[in-house]
Motif scaffolding. Structure first.
Motif, short mmCIF file in Angstrom:
data_model
loop_
_atom_site.label_atom_id
_atom_site.label_comp_id
_atom_site.label_asym_id
_atom_site.label_seq_id
_atom_site.Cartn_x
_atom_site.Cartn_y
_atom_site.Cartn_z
N SER A 1 2.33 0.10 11.48
CA SER A 1 2.17 0.93 10.27
C SER A 1 2.98 2.23 10.35
CB SER A 1 0.70 1.26 10.04
OG SER A 1 0.15 1.94 11.15
N ASP B 1 0.83 -1.21 0.00
CA ASP B 1 0.00 0.00 0.00
C ASP B 1 0.87 1.25 0.00
OD1 ASP B 1 -2.29 -1.53 0.02
OD2 ASP B 1 -2.71 -1.24 2.16
N HIS B 2 1.96 1.22 0.75
CA HIS B 2 2.85 2.38 0.81
C HIS B 2 3.43 2.72 -0.56
CE1 HIS B 2 5.74 5.24 2.46
NE2 HIS B 2 6.64 4.66 1.69
N VAL C 1 7.79 2.89 8.54
CA VAL C 1 8.13 4.01 7.66
C VAL C 1 9.66 4.17 7.54
CG1 VAL C 1 7.97 6.52 7.37
CG2 VAL C 1 5.95 5.19 7.99
N TYR D 1 11.17 1.97 4.89
CA TYR D 1 10.95 2.39 3.51
C TYR D 1 12.04 3.33 3.04
CZ TYR D 1 6.06 0.97 4.35
OH TYR D 1 4.92 0.29 4.66
#
Length: 122
Positions: free
Chosen positions: A113, A75-76, A117, A120
């Motif tokens: 969630s 989704d990211h 981050v 990423y």
């Protein structure tokens, strides 16, 4: 953040980004409850203040399947993860009981969630 590329979460991020198939055992894959490093450090610091020795599981309070984790990653990036199902049987779980940790050291603060981050960006 800054985990070795061979660690689970960075490998999953890499697989999703490259659209490399992720091998699942069963439709959902293994179940686990990851913990963010800052929550682990906080728990470790609090454990140093305990009066008696204890064996305490350190883990997050959220439980995910491997399919769910890769879905969050996908989704990211706006990428649908690719899977290979190796076995139709349900995967074993690696879910740690966090009741003692929560009682003696406090609950984790960083949801998966949010904590992912940093991976990423790595």
């Amino acid at each position: 953040p800054r985990q070795r590329s061979s660690m689970l979460i960075p490998r999953l991020v890499d697989c999703v980004r490259r659209e490399t198939p992720i091998i699942l055992r069963g439709e959902l894959g293994i179940r686990l409850n990851p913990i963010h490093v800052s929550d682990a450090v906080t728990a470790f610091e609090r454990a140093m203040d305990l009066e008696n020795p204890e064996t305490i599981n350190l883990a997050g309070n959220e439980v995910f399947t491997l399919r769910e984790i890769t879905g969050i990653i996908g989704d990211h990036f706006g990428i649908e993860p690719v899977f290979t199902i190796e076995d139709s049987a349900n995967a074993p779980g690696l879910v740690a009981d966090t009741a003692l940790m929560n009682r003696l050291l406090g609950e984790t603060k960083i949801p998966f969630s949010e904590g992912i981050v940093g991976v990423y960006e790595g």
